[in-house]
Each structure stands twice: as C-alpha cells, then as structure tokens.
Design an enzyme around this catalytic site. Structure first.
Site, PDB file in Angstrom:
ATOM      1  N   ARG A  10       4.340  12.803  37.317  1.00 17.75           N
ATOM      2  CA  ARG A  10       4.954  14.082  36.930  1.00 17.75           C
ATOM      3  C   ARG A  10       4.089  15.256  37.388  1.00 17.75           C
ATOM      4  O   ARG A  10       2.884  15.294  37.103  1.00 17.75           O
ATOM      5  CB  ARG A  10       5.123  14.114  35.407  1.00 17.75           C
ATOM      6  CG  ARG A  10       5.597  15.435  34.845  1.00 17.75           C
ATOM      7  CD  ARG A  10       7.083  15.640  35.040  1.00 17.75           C
ATOM      8  NE  ARG A  10       7.531  16.858  34.376  1.00 17.75           N
ATOM      9  CZ  ARG A  10       8.753  17.351  34.515  1.00 17.75           C
ATOM     10  NH1 ARG A  10       9.647  16.710  35.281  1.00 17.75           N
ATOM     11  NH2 ARG A  10       9.116  18.452  33.902  1.00 17.75           N
ATOM     12  N   LEU A  27       7.927  -9.030  -1.904  1.00 15.69           N
ATOM     13  CA  LEU A  27       7.062  -8.514  -2.969  1.00 15.69           C
ATOM     14  C   LEU A  27       7.616  -7.200  -3.514  1.00 15.69           C
ATOM     15  O   LEU A  27       7.844  -7.060  -4.713  1.00 15.69           O
ATOM     16  CB  LEU A  27       5.636  -8.308  -2.435  1.00 15.69           C
ATOM     17  CG  LEU A  27       4.651  -7.657  -3.407  1.00 15.69           C
ATOM     18  CD1 LEU A  27       4.418  -8.540  -4.624  1.00 15.69           C
ATOM     19  CD2 LEU A  27       3.315  -7.370  -2.714  1.00 15.69           C
ATOM     20  N   SER A  28       7.879  -6.236  -2.625  1.00 18.02           N
ATOM     21  CA  SER A  28       8.271  -4.888  -3.066  1.00 18.02           C
ATOM     22  C   SER A  28       9.592  -4.919  -3.830  1.00 18.02           C
ATOM     23  O   SER A  28      10.486  -5.696  -3.528  1.00 18.02           O
ATOM     24  CB  SER A  28       8.423  -3.959  -1.857  1.00 18.02           C
ATOM     25  OG  SER A  28       7.217  -3.884  -1.145  1.00 18.02           O
ATOM     26  N   GLU A  51       2.048  -3.005   4.383  1.00 15.38           N
ATOM     27  CA  GLU A  51       0.870  -3.853   4.091  1.00 15.38           C
ATOM     28  C   GLU A  51      -0.302  -3.039   3.555  1.00 15.38           C
ATOM     29  O   GLU A  51      -1.451  -3.259   3.923  1.00 15.38           O
ATOM     30  CB  GLU A  51       0.416  -4.633   5.352  1.00 15.38           C
ATOM     31  CG  GLU A  51       1.495  -5.360   6.115  1.00 15.38           C
ATOM     32  CD  GLU A  51       2.154  -6.472   5.314  1.00 15.38           C
ATOM     33  OE1 GLU A  51       1.689  -6.775   4.204  1.00 15.38           O
ATOM     34  OE2 GLU A  51       3.147  -7.013   5.793  1.00 15.38           O
ATOM     35  N   THR A  74      11.445  -7.287   5.324  1.00 11.57           N
ATOM     36  CA  THR A  74      11.523  -7.424   6.782  1.00 11.57           C
ATOM     37  C   THR A  74      12.116  -8.787   7.130  1.00 11.57           C
ATOM     38  O   THR A  74      11.699  -9.809   6.575  1.00 11.57           O
ATOM     39  CB  THR A  74      10.119  -7.286   7.397  1.00 11.57           C
ATOM     40  OG1 THR A  74       9.649  -5.964   7.160  1.00 11.57           O
ATOM     41  CG2 THR A  74      10.130  -7.569   8.896  1.00 11.57           C
ATOM     42  N   ASP A 126      -3.536 -10.035   3.203  1.00 14.43           N
ATOM     43  CA  ASP A 126      -4.643  -9.881   4.151  1.00 14.43           C
ATOM     44  C   ASP A 126      -4.196 -10.293   5.565  1.00 14.43           C
ATOM     45  O   ASP A 126      -4.472  -9.596   6.545  1.00 14.43           O
ATOM     46  CB  ASP A 126      -5.833 -10.735   3.695  1.00 14.43           C
ATOM     47  CG  ASP A 126      -6.930 -10.774   4.736  1.00 14.43           C
ATOM     48  OD1 ASP A 126      -7.505  -9.708   5.026  1.00 14.43           O
ATOM     49  OD2 ASP A 126      -7.191 -11.868   5.278  1.00 14.43           O
TER      50      ASP A 126
HETATM   51  C1  LIG Z   1       9.772  -0.934   7.677  1.00  9.98           C
HETATM   52  C2  LIG Z   1       9.231  -1.488   6.394  1.00  9.98           C
HETATM   53  C3  LIG Z   1       9.142  -2.869   6.234  1.00  9.98           C
HETATM   54  C4  LIG Z   1       8.705  -3.412   5.024  1.00  9.98           C
HETATM   55  N1  LIG Z   1       8.685  -4.772   4.855  1.00  9.98           N
HETATM   56  C5  LIG Z   1       8.360  -5.305   3.658  1.00  9.98           C
HETATM   57  C6  LIG Z   1       8.437  -6.717   3.427  1.00  9.98           C
HETATM   58  O1  LIG Z   1       8.744  -7.497   4.337  1.00  9.98           O
HETATM   59  N2  LIG Z   1       8.181  -7.177   2.179  1.00  9.98           N
HETATM   60  C7  LIG Z   1       7.818  -6.363   1.147  1.00  9.98           C
HETATM   61  O2  LIG Z   1       7.574  -6.870   0.051  1.00  9.98           O
HETATM   62  N3  LIG Z   1       7.731  -5.016   1.327  1.00  9.98           N
HETATM   63  C8  LIG Z   1       7.990  -4.466   2.545  1.00  9.98           C
HETATM   64  N4  LIG Z   1       7.909  -3.103   2.751  1.00  9.98           N
HETATM   65  C9  LIG Z   1       7.532  -2.247   1.640  1.00  9.98           C
HETATM   66  C10 LIG Z   1       6.112  -1.728   1.750  1.00  9.98           C
HETATM   67  O3  LIG Z   1       5.202  -2.747   1.484  1.00  9.98           O
HETATM   68  C11 LIG Z   1       5.989  -0.564   0.766  1.00  9.98           C
HETATM   69  O4  LIG Z   1       6.773   0.485   1.287  1.00  9.98           O
HETATM   70  C12 LIG Z   1       4.581  -0.098   0.545  1.00  9.98           C
HETATM   71  O5  LIG Z   1       3.866  -1.060  -0.190  1.00  9.98           O
HETATM   72  C13 LIG Z   1       4.536   1.233  -0.199  1.00  9.98           C
HETATM   73  O6  LIG Z   1       5.322   1.145  -1.368  1.00  9.98           O
HETATM   74  P1  LIG Z   1       6.447   2.242  -1.673  1.00  9.98           P
HETATM   75  O7  LIG Z   1       7.260   2.458  -0.454  1.00  9.98           O
HETATM   76  O8  LIG Z   1       7.148   1.832  -2.910  1.00  9.98           O
HETATM   77  O9  LIG Z   1       5.659   3.566  -1.930  1.00  9.98           O
HETATM   78  P2  LIG Z   1       4.917   4.015  -3.343  1.00  9.98           P
HETATM   79  O10 LIG Z   1       4.133   2.884  -3.831  1.00  9.98           O
HETATM   80  O11 LIG Z   1       6.020   4.550  -4.216  1.00  9.98           O
HETATM   81  O12 LIG Z   1       4.024   5.144  -2.813  1.00  9.98           O
HETATM   82  C14 LIG Z   1       4.521   6.425  -2.421  1.00  9.98           C
HETATM   83  C15 LIG Z   1       3.379   7.245  -1.849  1.00  9.98           C
HETATM   84  O13 LIG Z   1       2.343   7.391  -2.836  1.00  9.98           O
HETATM   85  C16 LIG Z   1       1.115   6.922  -2.303  1.00  9.98           C
HETATM   86  N5  LIG Z   1       0.329   6.311  -3.387  1.00  9.98           N
HETATM   87  C17 LIG Z   1       0.657   5.235  -4.135  1.00  9.98           C
HETATM   88  N6  LIG Z   1      -0.341   4.935  -4.983  1.00  9.98           N
HETATM   89  C18 LIG Z   1      -1.324   5.855  -4.764  1.00  9.98           C
HETATM   90  C19 LIG Z   1      -2.614   6.080  -5.329  1.00  9.98           C
HETATM   91  N7  LIG Z   1      -3.086   5.316  -6.298  1.00  9.98           N
HETATM   92  N8  LIG Z   1      -3.325   7.127  -4.857  1.00  9.98           N
HETATM   93  C20 LIG Z   1      -2.851   7.918  -3.862  1.00  9.98           C
HETATM   94  N9  LIG Z   1      -1.645   7.743  -3.296  1.00  9.98           N
HETATM   95  C21 LIG Z   1      -0.885   6.730  -3.740  1.00  9.98           C
HETATM   96  C22 LIG Z   1       1.481   5.902  -1.259  1.00  9.98           C
HETATM   97  O14 LIG Z   1       0.454   5.724  -0.320  1.00  9.98           O
HETATM   98  C23 LIG Z   1       2.708   6.541  -0.646  1.00  9.98           C
HETATM   99  O15 LIG Z   1       2.295   7.497   0.302  1.00  9.98           O
HETATM  100  C24 LIG Z   1       8.304  -2.545   3.966  1.00  9.98           C
HETATM  101  C25 LIG Z   1       8.347  -1.151   4.151  1.00  9.98           C
HETATM  102  C26 LIG Z   1       8.798  -0.630   5.344  1.00  9.98           C
HETATM  103  C27 LIG Z   1       8.852   0.865   5.511  1.00  9.98           C
END
Ligand SMILES: Cc1cc2nc3c(=O)[nH]c(=O)nc-3n(C[C@H](O)[C@H](O)[C@H](O)COP(=O)(O)OP(=O)(O)OC[C@H]3O[C@@H](n4cnc5c(N)ncnc54)[C@H](O)[C@@H]3O)c2cc1C
Length: 390
Positions: A274, A135-136, A370, A168, A246
């Site tokens: 410890r 998705l991302s 998620e 992932t 979900d």
């Molecule tokens: C180890 C790991 C495994 C992953 N595996 C998968 C996978 O298998 N498939 C997949 O599709 N994705 C995967 N992801 C991606 C993950 O789903 C995203 O990282 C997540 O959805 C957040 O998106 P972003 O990193 O682009 O952060 P952003 O969306 O750029 O957000 C950055 C920050 O802003 C905050 N933020 C965003 N919107 C708002 C708002 N409206 N109000 C307040 N704060 C906000 C967020 O909470 C975050 O702290 C993975 C990520 C990691 C770290």
C-alpha cells in the site's frame, strides 16, 4: 519435495488429510490449507461446518495429548500450545472449539474412573464425540462459587437442574462437562447431550469468535447414573475446576499469540504494497513502530506460553501462575495489536475485505474468557504479596 504435512493422492481423493507429525510446520500447513482461506466465511456463517470438524478429526488434532492407547498421540504440553497457537492464528472460533474439547478430554483422562475413561476417551480422541465446558450461568461468571445449578442424590444416581450459558460449542457438542452443587461440594458431571431433560438454545451474533457455536443449555430434572460424577463422591470439584480452567487458559493464551502473529502477517503484507502519497506504508516511521511492537510482543507472549507449557510438562505447580501471566500478557497484547492492525489497514480494515476486522473482534473475547483481565490482575497481584504480612 516432501513436506511435514503430506497428503497422498489417495488421501486427497478420499478427502483425508492425516498429519504426519505435530510439529509447528506440519500444523501450520494444515491451518494454511484448511482454515485460513475459510475463516472469514465461517465468521459470516456463524458456524464451523462439519467438513472442517471432520478434517480436524482425521488430522488427529482434537485431543492429541491423550495417550496412544486411547487414540491420542501422547503430545506434551509445549507442543500442544504450539498447535493451539497455529490454529488460533487461523481462526479463533476453531481454536475455541479445540479449547473446550481439550478441557473435557483432559478432565476425563485426569479424574475419570476406568469405566469413564474406557467409555469416553477413544470417542473424544477421535473427535467422534465433541466436548463442551459448562460452568458459567446467567447469574455467575467470574464468581464461579456463585453457581446455583444443583445435582441431588436420586435413587443412587443424580438429578440435575439448572441453566448454563455462553457454552462454546454447545450447539454442536455431544458431551457436556457440567459443574453443579451437590450436598457436600461442587461436582463435575459428564452429561451426554441426548439425555432426557437437556435442552440447547443457540446463542448467535456474538461480537467475536462468532463461529464457535455458543449455546445456553438447560438441565431440567436430568437423571444421571452415579458414574456421571467425575472423581469420587464428595471429592471437591475445586481440583477439576482449577485444572481444567488452567488448561483452558493455556489454550487461550496460545491462541492469543496466534492472533498477534496473524495481525503481524497481515500488516507486513499490506504495508509492503500500500502506498500513500507515493510512499509505501512500510517506510513510514509510525507504521514501523507498530510493526516492531507486534514483532516484539509476539515473541514475548510465545515465550511466556512456552514457559507455562514447560512447567506443565515438568508437573510443576508454578505453571498455574505462569499460565495466568501468559494469558494476561498475550490476550491484552492481542487486543492492542488487533486494534493497531485495523488502524494500519485504514477503511479496508473496518471491512470484510481484510481478516483484521475479525481478528479485532475475536481478540476482545480473549480478554474476557477463562478469567477476565480484571480477575487475572487480581490473581497475579495477590501472588506478588504471598508470604508477606497483611
Ligand atoms: C465467546 C465466549 C465464550 C465463552 N465460553 C464459555 C464456555 O465454553 N463455558 C463457560 O462456562 N463459560 C464460557 N464463557 C463465559 C466466560 O467464562 C465469562 O464471560 C467470564 O467468566 C466472565 O463472566 P461474566 O461474563 O458473567 O462477567 P462478570 O463476572 O459479570 O463480570 C463483569 C465484569 O466485572 C469484572 N469483575 C468481576 N469480578 C471482579 C472483581 N472482583 N474485581 C474487578 N472486576 C471484576 C469482570 O472482569 C468483567 O469485566 C464464554 C464467554 C464468551 C464471551
């Protein structure tokens, strides 16, 4: 004495290890035997060896909620949550692989055509084909509506273009569930890794879940048959997205309970031996306070996950909010207690000598995947105002 997780001598010789049941005791024995002793090594290697992936397949743990007809065990969601908790207690990277595989398998079971189900479900139930969730994108994470990957009509099929990131299991999976814009909505597509135009770029050296084999995946003019689309044409993938996310959230919530339990186990063992200034750590009130908070939160988080699982089993739509709450509570508690677990272990907790350093890094990831904590809080707060005048 017979145990829930039995291995006969012939099976042992053949390297096989079938689970006799999926109750907590049986899964715990499997995890303690095949995962816990190696989790720090996987973390350092940055990958899960095929040998363990095969053992998980032999144990029937990849998608046990699928029906027996296709090779699953028809497991209910409460029990599945317990399975993912136990695996998460052992290793969050392994649990992450289970999570995304579960999301794909469930989507095919729920929305697949008879042909798609026949083609893929026996494969994913047996773990012969591992799934990943795409998705991302580089420009869209929390804002799933911002994805720019496209699937356009092409001679009765589809042409897919775009880049998915942080996938992932992407380095290892053979089947991708890819979300892409169509002319009418966002569609969910099943894309085999072997399709021409699919390229996989490993992402290594993450902070946590370092062995979950992340990848960036590019789809360049990937031609798909019409039946790559999950659900009828024009059907909005909103349903697929909501349902799969979900379930992913539920699995991460359960895995976070496992992290808290692992922190508690590690701290109880360490503080019992410890001594500092001639006193065992376990007798110091400030240490006892940390342990008691872990005991309390692991029980509370487990109950929230079980509530979400019960609502899923009952087909109650309230499970969506229950799962948000469970994931928010469990992931924040996991991150907090993993920090305290490192603290309790002192310098050793900052070293590879104790698993708490890995738990600490993994727990941070649980607050992001998620649905990040911020998005969780927005969603939970919005529900509190539902039905009230703006
Ligand atoms: C180890 C790991 C495994 C992953 N595996 C998968 C996978 O298998 N498939 C997949 O599709 N994705 C995967 N992801 C991606 C993950 O789903 C995203 O990282 C997540 O959805 C957040 O998106 P972003 O990193 O682009 O952060 P952003 O969306 O750029 O957000 C950055 C920050 O802003 C905050 N933020 C965003 N919107 C708002 C708002 N409206 N109000 C307040 N704060 C906000 C967020 O909470 C975050 O702290 C993975 C990520 C990691 C770290």
């Amino acid at each position: 004495m017979s145990t829930a997780y039995e291995v006969t001598s012939e099976e042992e010789a053949a390297g096989r290890s079938h689970l006799r049941s999926f109750d907590r005791g049986a899964v715990r024995e499997f995890v303690d035997r095949h995962i816990v002793p190696f989790a720090d090594m996987y973390d350092r290697l940055g990958r899960i060896p095929d040998e363990l992936l095969d053992r998980i397949a032999e144990a029937g743990l990849w998608a046990p909620f699928l029906s027996a007809e296709v090779g699953g065990a028809g497991l209910d969601m409460v029990t599945l949550g317990r399975v993912h908790e136990e695996v998460g207690r052992g290793c969050s990277s392994v649990r992450s692989l289970l999570t995304v595989h579960t999301m794909l398998a469930w989507a095919v079971q729920r929305w697949g055509s008879p042909a798609q189900r026949e083609r893929w479900l026996p494969e994913v139930a047996a773990g012969r084909t591992l799934g990943a969730f795409c998705l991302s994108e580089p420009g869209a994470g929390s804002d799933a509506a911002g994805i720019v990957t496209t699937a356009v009509d092409h001679r009765g099929g589809w042409r897919l273009n775009g880049t998915k990131t942080w996938v992932t299991g992407g380095q290892r999976a053979e089947l991708f569930l890819v979300f892409a814009r169509t002319a009418t909505s966002i569609g969910a597509f099943l894309v085999p890794r072997s399709t021409s135009g699919v390229s996989v770029q490993p992402i290594d050296d993450m902070l946590g879940t370092r062995a979950s084999m992340l990848a960036e995946i590019t789809f360049r003019d990937v031609l798909l048959d019409a039946d790559a689309l999950l659900g009828p044409s024009g059907f909005t993938a909103g349903m697929v997205l909501t349902g799969t996310l979900d379930l992913g959230r539920y699995s991460v919530a359960a895995g976070s309970v496992g992290i808290i339990q692992a922190c508690l186990d590690a701290c109880a063992a360490y503080t019992a031996t410890r001594t500092v200034g001639g006193t065992q750590l376990r007798h110091l009130p400030l240490i006892q306070a940390k342990i008691s908070d872990m005991v309390t939160d692991v029980r509370a988080a487990r109950m929230l996950v079980e509530e979400a699982g019960r609502l899923k089993d009952a087909g109650d739509a309230d499970t969506i909010m229950a799962t948000w709450v469970a994931k928010y509570f469990a992931s924040t508690a996991a991150a907090r207690h993993a920090g305290e677990a490192v603290q309790v272990h002192g310098a050793g907790g900052c070293s590879p000598r104790h698993p708490v350093a890995r738990l600490y890094r993994d727990s941070k990831v649980m607050e992001i995947i998620e649905g990040s904590n911020e998005i969780q809080r927005l969603t939970i707060a919005a529900a509190a105002y539902q039905g009230r005048a703006a």
